[in-house]
Design a protein around this motif. Structure first.
Motif, mmCIF file in Angstrom:
data_model
loop_
_atom_site.group_PDB
_atom_site.id
_atom_site.type_symbol
_atom_site.label_atom_id
_atom_site.label_comp_id
_atom_site.label_asym_id
_atom_site.label_seq_id
_atom_site.Cartn_x
_atom_site.Cartn_y
_atom_site.Cartn_z
ATOM 1 N N LEU A 2 0.820 -1.214 0.000
ATOM 2 C CA LEU A 2 0.000 0.000 0.000
ATOM 3 C C LEU A 2 0.850 1.258 0.000
ATOM 4 O O LEU A 2 0.421 2.296 -0.479
ATOM 5 N N VAL A 58 -9.259 1.855 0.404
ATOM 6 C CA VAL A 58 -8.882 0.503 0.001
ATOM 7 C C VAL A 58 -10.135 -0.356 -0.083
ATOM 8 O O VAL A 58 -10.883 -0.464 0.884
ATOM 9 N N CYS A 78 -11.509 1.776 4.785
ATOM 10 C CA CYS A 78 -11.616 0.394 4.314
ATOM 11 C C CYS A 78 -13.043 0.181 3.809
ATOM 12 O O CYS A 78 -13.992 0.366 4.556
#
Length: 126
Positions: A2, A58, A78
């Motif tokens: 990431l 993400v 997330c």
């Protein structure tokens, strides 16, 4: 992994595959889990891991607690994806609710028609 993305970017598994960071799906399934630690480009600092990329969004089907904590600690988000449709889970649930509501309306209409038909049959017997 990431940490190879720029700040404020949106990351999904297809992008990880495209960059060559991830190489394959999980046992031929299209479900992808984000895991924390050095495997995801997080540098070890003491006990925990540090994610240098800030404000990432993400998208994956699942996140380990450490990955979620690292992403959110860096100001990121997330987004959990539906395992069957590969869209955000909240969106899939909202779309399903619309379909279910439409089905209920149709079911009520069919029940009303059946009741009307049954009533007409009763009147015809008399």
């Amino acid at each position: 992994m990431l940490n190879s993305f720029e700040d404020n970017s949106e990351v999904d598994f297809a992008q990880l595959l495209e960059k060559g960071i991830a190489t394959k799906a999980n046992k031929s399934r299209d479900i992808f889990k984000v895991v924390g630690g050095s495997n995801f480009g997080l540098e070890e600092e003491g006990v925990g891991s540090v994610l240098k990329a800030k404000n990432l969004v993400v998208k994956a089907h699942a996140f380990t607690e450490s990955a979620r904590a690292a992403i959110e600690a860096a100001g990121g988000t997330c987004v959990v994806l539906s395992p069957t449709r590969h869209i955000p889970l909240e969106q899939a649930q909202a779309e399903k609710a619309v379909v279910v509501a439409g089905n209920l309306v149709r079911l009520k209409e069919l029940r009303a028609l059946k009741a009307k038909r049954d009533q007409a049959k009763e009147l015809a017997k008399v």
